[in-house]
Design a protein around this motif. Structure first.
Motif, mmCIF file in Angstrom:
data_model
loop_
_atom_site.group_PDB
_atom_site.id
_atom_site.type_symbol
_atom_site.label_atom_id
_atom_site.label_comp_id
_atom_site.label_asym_id
_atom_site.label_seq_id
_atom_site.Cartn_x
_atom_site.Cartn_y
_atom_site.Cartn_z
ATOM 1 N N PHE A 138 78.645 118.854 22.411
ATOM 2 C CA PHE A 138 77.992 117.441 22.157
ATOM 3 C C PHE A 138 77.590 117.203 20.561
ATOM 4 C CE2 PHE A 138 73.638 118.901 22.106
ATOM 5 C CZ PHE A 138 73.505 119.799 23.041
ATOM 6 N N GLU A 139 77.634 116.017 20.297
ATOM 7 C CA GLU A 139 77.350 115.381 19.118
ATOM 8 C C GLU A 139 76.551 114.019 19.148
ATOM 9 O OE1 GLU A 139 78.715 116.565 15.806
ATOM 10 O OE2 GLU A 139 80.407 117.951 16.657
ATOM 11 N N GLN A 140 76.059 113.468 18.041
ATOM 12 C CA GLN A 140 75.855 112.294 17.951
ATOM 13 C C GLN A 140 76.794 111.254 18.168
ATOM 14 O OE1 GLN A 140 73.029 110.925 14.732
ATOM 15 N NE2 GLN A 140 72.874 113.295 13.947
ATOM 16 N N THR A 141 76.487 110.128 19.255
ATOM 17 C CA THR A 141 77.268 109.221 19.582
ATOM 18 C C THR A 141 78.007 108.444 18.542
ATOM 19 O OG1 THR A 141 75.912 108.892 21.233
ATOM 20 C CG2 THR A 141 77.614 107.313 21.126
ATOM 21 N N SER A 142 77.437 108.249 17.468
ATOM 22 C CA SER A 142 77.968 107.419 16.314
ATOM 23 C C SER A 142 79.126 108.125 15.793
ATOM 24 C CB SER A 142 76.796 107.512 15.088
ATOM 25 O OG SER A 142 76.410 108.442 14.802
ATOM 26 N N LEU A 143 79.245 109.451 15.705
ATOM 27 C CA LEU A 143 80.370 110.301 15.265
ATOM 28 C C LEU A 143 81.624 109.944 15.788
ATOM 29 C CD1 LEU A 143 81.615 112.710 13.470
ATOM 30 C CD2 LEU A 143 81.458 114.125 15.647
ATOM 31 N N PHE A 144 81.609 109.759 17.366
ATOM 32 C CA PHE A 144 82.605 109.273 18.069
ATOM 33 C C PHE A 144 82.843 107.913 17.697
ATOM 34 C CE2 PHE A 144 81.229 113.119 20.481
ATOM 35 C CZ PHE A 144 82.218 114.133 19.947
ATOM 36 N N GLU A 145 81.873 107.151 17.710
ATOM 37 C CA GLU A 145 82.154 105.605 17.574
ATOM 38 C C GLU A 145 82.796 105.294 16.212
ATOM 39 O OE1 GLU A 145 78.090 103.716 20.069
ATOM 40 O OE2 GLU A 145 77.944 104.284 17.686
ATOM 41 N N ALA A 195 86.873 114.472 15.747
ATOM 42 C CA ALA A 195 85.893 114.088 15.176
ATOM 43 C C ALA A 195 85.020 115.102 14.865
ATOM 44 C CB ALA A 195 85.154 112.904 16.266
ATOM 45 N N GLY A 196 84.860 115.857 15.673
ATOM 46 C CA GLY A 196 83.897 117.352 15.492
ATOM 47 C C GLY A 196 84.224 117.983 14.508
ATOM 48 N N VAL A 197 85.580 118.432 14.494
ATOM 49 C CA VAL A 197 86.237 119.218 13.451
ATOM 50 C C VAL A 197 86.160 118.776 12.016
ATOM 51 C CG1 VAL A 197 88.384 120.207 12.759
ATOM 52 C CG2 VAL A 197 87.817 120.435 15.073
ATOM 53 N N VAL A 198 86.298 117.241 12.046
ATOM 54 C CA VAL A 198 86.283 116.699 10.665
ATOM 55 C C VAL A 198 84.755 116.701 10.388
ATOM 56 C CG1 VAL A 198 86.426 114.605 9.646
ATOM 57 C CG2 VAL A 198 88.180 115.579 10.879
ATOM 58 N N ARG A 199 83.951 116.373 11.170
ATOM 59 C CA ARG A 199 82.569 116.402 10.871
ATOM 60 C C ARG A 199 82.132 117.836 10.187
ATOM 61 N NH1 ARG A 199 79.200 119.347 12.096
ATOM 62 N NH2 ARG A 199 80.045 119.716 14.186
ATOM 63 N N SER A 200 82.653 118.646 10.917
ATOM 64 C CA SER A 200 82.250 120.279 10.387
ATOM 65 C C SER A 200 82.758 120.554 9.230
ATOM 66 C CB SER A 200 82.745 121.114 11.522
ATOM 67 O OG SER A 200 82.677 122.606 10.997
ATOM 68 N N TYR A 201 84.197 120.066 8.935
ATOM 69 C CA TYR A 201 84.703 120.215 7.671
ATOM 70 C C TYR A 201 84.010 119.644 6.415
ATOM 71 C CZ TYR A 201 88.642 119.187 4.022
ATOM 72 O OH TYR A 201 89.357 119.285 2.967
ATOM 73 N N ILE A 202 83.510 118.311 6.747
ATOM 74 C CA ILE A 202 82.589 117.621 5.745
ATOM 75 C C ILE A 202 81.231 118.404 5.497
ATOM 76 C CG2 ILE A 202 81.379 115.690 5.164
ATOM 77 C CD1 ILE A 202 83.888 114.181 6.733
ATOM 78 N N GLN A 203 80.523 118.347 6.667
ATOM 79 C CA GLN A 203 79.155 119.410 6.529
ATOM 80 C C GLN A 203 79.261 120.627 6.071
ATOM 81 O OE1 GLN A 203 77.048 119.042 10.465
ATOM 82 N NE2 GLN A 203 75.593 120.371 9.642
ATOM 83 N N ASN A 204 80.490 121.237 6.116
ATOM 84 C CA ASN A 204 80.318 122.632 5.773
ATOM 85 C C ASN A 204 81.146 122.614 4.247
ATOM 86 O OD1 ASN A 204 78.848 124.437 7.871
ATOM 87 N ND2 ASN A 204 80.350 123.273 8.967
ATOM 88 N N LYS A 205 81.299 121.617 3.886
ATOM 89 C CA LYS A 205 82.016 121.457 2.520
ATOM 90 C C LYS A 205 83.527 122.518 2.555
ATOM 91 C CE LYS A 205 78.475 119.915 -0.268
ATOM 92 N NZ LYS A 205 77.349 119.703 0.843
ATOM 93 N N LEU A 206 84.260 122.517 3.567
ATOM 94 C CA LEU A 206 85.407 123.299 3.384
ATOM 95 C C LEU A 206 86.208 122.842 2.386
ATOM 96 C CD1 LEU A 206 85.915 123.807 7.464
ATOM 97 C CD2 LEU A 206 84.591 125.278 5.840
ATOM 98 N N ARG A 211 93.851 125.079 7.566
ATOM 99 C CA ARG A 211 94.634 124.800 8.895
ATOM 100 C C ARG A 211 93.831 125.523 9.751
ATOM 101 N NH1 ARG A 211 99.107 126.516 5.274
ATOM 102 N NH2 ARG A 211 100.901 125.261 5.623
ATOM 103 N N LEU A 212 93.276 124.361 10.867
ATOM 104 C CA LEU A 212 92.497 124.723 11.842
ATOM 105 C C LEU A 212 93.148 124.595 13.193
ATOM 106 C CD1 LEU A 212 89.540 122.907 9.853
ATOM 107 C CD2 LEU A 212 89.685 125.497 10.135
ATOM 108 N N TRP A 213 92.448 125.168 14.156
ATOM 109 C CA TRP A 213 92.836 124.919 15.714
ATOM 110 C C TRP A 213 91.534 125.045 16.629
ATOM 111 C CZ3 TRP A 213 93.036 128.229 20.083
ATOM 112 C CH2 TRP A 213 92.964 129.782 19.398
ATOM 113 N N TYR A 214 91.557 124.548 17.648
ATOM 114 C CA TYR A 214 90.229 124.815 18.590
ATOM 115 C C TYR A 214 90.962 124.813 19.938
ATOM 116 C CZ TYR A 214 90.995 119.814 18.920
ATOM 117 O OH TYR A 214 91.758 118.509 19.224
ATOM 118 N N THR A 215 90.079 124.940 20.814
ATOM 119 C CA THR A 215 90.510 124.995 22.284
ATOM 120 C C THR A 215 88.870 124.820 23.127
ATOM 121 O OG1 THR A 215 91.510 125.758 24.285
ATOM 122 C CG2 THR A 215 90.323 127.466 22.806
ATOM 123 N N GLY A 216 89.009 124.028 24.078
ATOM 124 C CA GLY A 216 87.719 123.859 24.924
ATOM 125 C C GLY A 216 87.844 122.468 25.770
ATOM 126 N N ALA A 217 86.636 122.365 26.362
ATOM 127 C CA ALA A 217 86.596 121.294 27.423
ATOM 128 C C ALA A 217 86.168 120.097 26.601
ATOM 129 C CB ALA A 217 85.633 121.660 28.240
#
Ligand code: ATP
Ligand code: MG
Length: 425
Positions: free
Chosen positions: A43-50, A84-95, A103-109
């Motif tokens: 879960f994330e802040q709603t505004s991230l997905f908006e 959206a969450g991956v990009v938020r993380s990319y920015i927040q963690n200054k990747l 090059r990133l991948w993820y899996t999940g619900a």
């Protein structure tokens, strides 16, 4: 009795082999191309997905699970998708500070409030890839090629790749005007959602699911005719590179992503064997998203596959892979049972899969269970074997058996592995 919620389901052991096969296949192929797994919150802040998906989309407008945090201040949303969450993380963690591409991948619900049906659920699962930091057409093709390789490695057939380009913001602005001018005279015949989109998000009308609207859209001006020379070049290069790799495609002029940060390539991989929920993988370039979410100007492309739909396809092709033991261990009598417990642990430590019968029931009953387990061999420990620290080794297919010292059995790992591998063929 309390039941699972509508649109959610249990993945039981009889089905989980498919899931593990998909995860393992995807992980191997992604790892070979040096994609790294990333795990971000559910879960994330709603505004991230908006902001990250766009308020004019169905996902944000109608499908999100949104609630207020206990404190009552923050609006929270269960993630409806991964980008959206991956990009938020990319920015927040200054990747991006690491330079080059990520090059990133993820899996999940993922969670979307939808009408449940085959291949469409409220809690569903995706595998997704994000290639961040390259504007090269080769990046688009690498991403698509990795997706097709995963699907091929799973043995899936009857797949087709639909592709289109939505160009850049300027191209789309020009196109929007042409599209609205074409659609205005048909306004009364469009479905309600599409009429509403005529002013808010006209591009999305092109992928309306309404039959009449689809008919009208067929003859609409094509977005590729509005592309600038450089956007056209990007698209042509992508198509040529796909051909070089032997990846077939069709251009689908109605395939669009209506938001400003989606650029250039949009694509979908569909299956003929899925009925109405035919799309197994959807993706595209999103050169504006990182900046939209507050990061530096960064080009990127990504895709997501729906795992439920992959499982439905695999179920048509093969039996669920099951994990059958190498050895089934049968024992009876206090000393023998204790030795069997120890022996099962030691065999596992040398790399075998071992199922221990816990029942203490008559040997006959235990042997029946050994057969049902699908084990390659059965190990039998009774009072006599326990007394002289031996075990009876019985190959279940042939019935051939012999007594052997427990210590000796533990010393013949390689020989046993070869024999088991042969018998499993
Ligand atoms: P659809 O048109 O089927 O609703 P979408 O455009 O909403 O798909 P994306 O957001 O692009 O789908 O998600 C990528 C993939 O995730 C889809 O192609 C599909 O395989 C899967 N997917 C999306 N929504 C669901 C769902 N509710 N249940 C199961 N799988 C889904
Ligand atoms: Mg959808």
């Amino acid at each position: 009795m309390i039941q699972a919620l509508r649109g959610t389901r249990d993945i039981l052991p009889e089905e989980v082999g498919y899931w593990q096969l998909i995860e393992q296949t995807a992980r191997e192929i992604l790892t070979k191309a040096v994609y790294q797994e990333i795990r971000v919150p559910i879960f994330e802040q709603t505004s991230l997905f908006e902001r990250g998906i766009g308020e004019a989309t169905d996902v944000v407008g109608k499908e999100m699970y949104t609630f207020t945090s206990r404190g009552g201040k923050t609006s929270i949303t269960l993630r409806p998708e991964g980008t959206a969450g991956v990009v938020r993380s990319y920015i927040q963690n200054k990747l991006h500070a690491q330079g080059g591409v990520q090059r990133l991948w993820y899996t999940g619900a993922m969670f979307r409030y939808e009408r449940p049906q085959a291949g469409r659920q409220r809690q569903f699962h995706q595998i997704g890839l994000e290639l961040i930091g390259s504007d090269a057409p080769r990046a688009d093709v690498e991403a698509i090629a990795v997706a097709t390789e995963i699907l091929q490695a799973l043995g899936l057939k009857n797949l087709s790749l639909d592709i289109n380009s939505v160009g850049r913001g300027e191209d789309r602005q020009k196109y929007k005007e042409a599209l609205v001018a074409y659609l205005e005279p048909y306004k009364a015949e469009l479905d309600e959602d599409s009429r509403d989109r005529l002013t808010r998000n006209p591009l999305r009308i092109l992928d309306s699911k309404d039959r009449k609207t689809q008919e009208i859209a067929q003859d609409a001006p094509k977005i590729i005719d509005s592309l600038s020379d450089s956007s056209k070049r990007h698209f042509d290069t992508v198509l040529n590179l796909l051909t070089d790799l032997g990846i077939d495609y069709q251009i689908d002029h109605c395939l669009v992503r209506g938001l400003d940060y989606y650029t250039h390539t949009a694509f979908e991989i569909k299956s003929n064997d899925l009925g109405a929920q035919a799309t197994v993988c959807g993706g595209g370039r999103y050169d504006g998203l990182v900046a939209e979410l507050g990061g530096p100007d960064t080009q990127a492309i990504g895709w997501a596959m729906g795992m439920e739909r992959l499982v439905l396809l695999l179920q048509q092709l093969t039996e669920s892979p099951v994990n059958t033991p190498d050895f089934y261990l049968v024992s009876r009598g206090a000393v023998a049972e204790a030795q069997a417990l120890l022996l099962s642990q030691k065999l596992r430590q040398t790399g075998f899969t071992v199922e221990l019968d816990l029942s203490s029931s008559a040997f006959g009953k235990q042997f029946k269970r050994a057969d049902r387990s699908g084990a390659v061999a059965c190990l039998v420990l009774g009072d006599a074997e326990a007394d002289n620290k031996t075990v009876n080794l019985k190959w279940l297919a042939s019935g051939e058996q012999k007594a052997i010292a427990q210590a000796e059995l533990l010393g013949m790992t390689e020989e046993l592995k070869t024999r088991i591998a042969e018998l499993r063929q």
